[in-house]
Design a protein around this motif. Structure first.
Motif, short mmCIF file in Angstrom:
data_model
loop_
_atom_site.label_atom_id
_atom_site.label_comp_id
_atom_site.label_asym_id
_atom_site.label_seq_id
_atom_site.Cartn_x
_atom_site.Cartn_y
_atom_site.Cartn_z
N THR A 48 -4.92 10.06 -6.62
CA THR A 48 -4.21 10.77 -5.57
C THR A 48 -3.51 9.76 -4.68
O THR A 48 -4.13 8.80 -4.23
CB THR A 48 -5.19 11.59 -4.71
N TRP A 49 -2.23 9.98 -4.41
CA TRP A 49 -1.47 9.11 -3.52
C TRP A 49 -1.09 9.88 -2.28
O TRP A 49 -0.68 11.03 -2.35
CB TRP A 49 -0.20 8.60 -4.22
N ARG A 50 -1.24 9.24 -1.13
CA ARG A 50 -0.88 9.84 0.14
C ARG A 50 0.07 8.93 0.89
O ARG A 50 0.15 7.75 0.61
CB ARG A 50 -2.14 10.04 0.99
N GLU A 51 0.78 9.50 1.86
CA GLU A 51 1.64 8.69 2.72
C GLU A 51 0.84 8.29 3.96
O GLU A 51 0.27 9.14 4.63
CB GLU A 51 2.87 9.48 3.16
N PRO A 52 0.79 7.00 4.26
CA PRO A 52 0.05 6.57 5.46
C PRO A 52 0.83 6.90 6.73
O PRO A 52 2.06 7.06 6.70
CB PRO A 52 -0.07 5.06 5.27
N GLU A 107 -18.28 7.11 -13.15
CA GLU A 107 -17.28 7.86 -12.41
C GLU A 107 -16.30 6.88 -11.81
O GLU A 107 -16.69 5.85 -11.28
CB GLU A 107 -17.93 8.69 -11.30
N ARG A 108 -15.03 7.23 -11.91
CA ARG A 108 -13.99 6.38 -11.33
C ARG A 108 -13.13 7.23 -10.40
O ARG A 108 -12.84 8.37 -10.71
CB ARG A 108 -13.11 5.79 -12.42
N TYR A 109 -12.74 6.63 -9.32
CA TYR A 109 -11.86 7.31 -8.36
C TYR A 109 -10.81 6.33 -7.93
O TYR A 109 -11.12 5.25 -7.43
CB TYR A 109 -12.68 7.79 -7.15
N TYR A 110 -9.56 6.66 -8.20
CA TYR A 110 -8.44 5.83 -7.77
C TYR A 110 -7.59 6.65 -6.83
O TYR A 110 -7.20 7.76 -7.14
CB TYR A 110 -7.60 5.38 -8.97
N SER A 111 -7.33 6.09 -5.70
CA SER A 111 -6.52 6.76 -4.70
C SER A 111 -5.72 5.68 -3.99
O SER A 111 -5.86 4.51 -4.28
CB SER A 111 -7.42 7.50 -3.71
N GLY A 112 -4.92 6.11 -3.07
CA GLY A 112 -4.21 5.10 -2.32
C GLY A 112 -3.07 5.67 -1.50
O GLY A 112 -2.95 6.89 -1.33
N TYR A 113 -2.27 4.76 -1.01
CA TYR A 113 -1.16 5.11 -0.13
C TYR A 113 0.12 4.51 -0.68
O TYR A 113 0.12 3.39 -1.18
CB TYR A 113 -1.40 4.54 1.27
N ARG A 114 1.18 5.27 -0.56
CA ARG A 114 2.52 4.79 -0.91
C ARG A 114 3.49 5.31 0.13
O ARG A 114 3.42 6.47 0.52
CB ARG A 114 2.98 5.31 -2.27
N ARG A 115 4.41 4.44 0.53
CA ARG A 115 5.42 4.88 1.49
C ARG A 115 6.61 3.94 1.46
O ARG A 115 6.45 2.73 1.32
CB ARG A 115 4.83 4.91 2.90
N VAL A 116 7.79 4.53 1.60
CA VAL A 116 9.02 3.78 1.75
C VAL A 116 9.56 4.09 3.14
O VAL A 116 9.71 5.25 3.50
CB VAL A 116 10.07 4.17 0.69
N ILE A 117 9.80 3.06 3.92
CA ILE A 117 10.30 3.23 5.28
C ILE A 117 11.71 2.67 5.33
O ILE A 117 11.92 1.48 5.11
CB ILE A 117 9.40 2.49 6.30
N ARG A 118 12.67 3.53 5.58
CA ARG A 118 14.07 3.11 5.73
C ARG A 118 14.26 2.60 7.16
O ARG A 118 13.80 3.22 8.12
CB ARG A 118 15.03 4.26 5.46
N LEU A 119 14.96 1.49 7.30
CA LEU A 119 15.16 0.89 8.61
C LEU A 119 16.55 1.20 9.14
O LEU A 119 17.51 1.22 8.38
CB LEU A 119 14.96 -0.63 8.51
N PRO A 120 16.68 1.42 10.47
CA PRO A 120 17.98 1.75 11.04
C PRO A 120 18.94 0.57 11.14
O PRO A 120 20.14 0.76 11.30
CB PRO A 120 17.64 2.29 12.43
N GLU A 121 18.42 -0.65 11.06
CA GLU A 121 19.25 -1.85 11.11
C GLU A 121 18.74 -2.82 10.05
O GLU A 121 17.59 -2.76 9.65
CB GLU A 121 19.16 -2.53 12.48
#
Length: 159
Positions: A48-52, A107-121
């Motif tokens: 499962t992937w979430r946005e931080p 039992e294995r559990y893989y999870s984590g966070y993914r995010r792309v942050i666009r910058l204004p400058e």
């Protein structure tokens, strides 16, 4: 939409942003839980992937971004910076092995966070700095051409 002083407004930018959002929705949908399983239940792998959560601060000459990554080890964080975006990926891995009456269950559990942050400058990627402490990643990104403080203007005498 991000307005940049060095570019003119492009009506297709809005269409590209909408397309990216639609693509993200379908990616999340296809990654979601399935109604069937290809592997036996005892060795099922969950991913499962979430946005931080992020906070972005403009400090004049740099951007400071704080990212909440609870339960992640520093070694499991991948951070990539380009001139106009920040890419974050962090994995959480938990593996449990039990031995009961001669049988072994894994039992294995893989999870984590993914995010792309666009910058204004635009920023200088090679001068980026990052620190990770107690589940919080702090990223400092020096701006390529920091904006000068805008003055209130000059008073002009009328002749």
């Amino acid at each position: 939409m991000v307005w940049r002083r060095d570019r003119y407004w492009d009506p297709f930018d809005i269409m590209r942003e909408i397309q990216e959002e639609i693509d993200a929705i379908f990616r999340d949908f296809m990654r979601g839980p399935r109604l069937w399983r290809a592997e036996p239940r005892e060795v099922a792998v969950s991913e499962t992937w979430r946005e931080p959560f992020v906070d972005i601060f403009d400090r004049g000459d740099k951007f400071v971004i704080t990212v909440e990554l609870p339960g992640v080890r520093k070694e499991d964080i991948k951070l990539r910076v380009t001139e106009d975006a920040v890419y974050i990926e962090a994995q959480i891995r938990r593996e449990k092995e039990l031995e009961e009456e001669g049988a072994i269950r894994i039992e294995r559990y893989y999870s984590g966070y993914r995010r792309v942050i666009r910058l204004p400058e635009e920023v200088i990627p090679e001068k980026a700095k990052a620190r990770y402490n107690n589940g919080v990643l702090e990223i400092e990104l020096p701006k390529k051409a920091p904006r000068k403080e805008e003055s209130e203007g000059f008073e002009v005498k009328i002749e």
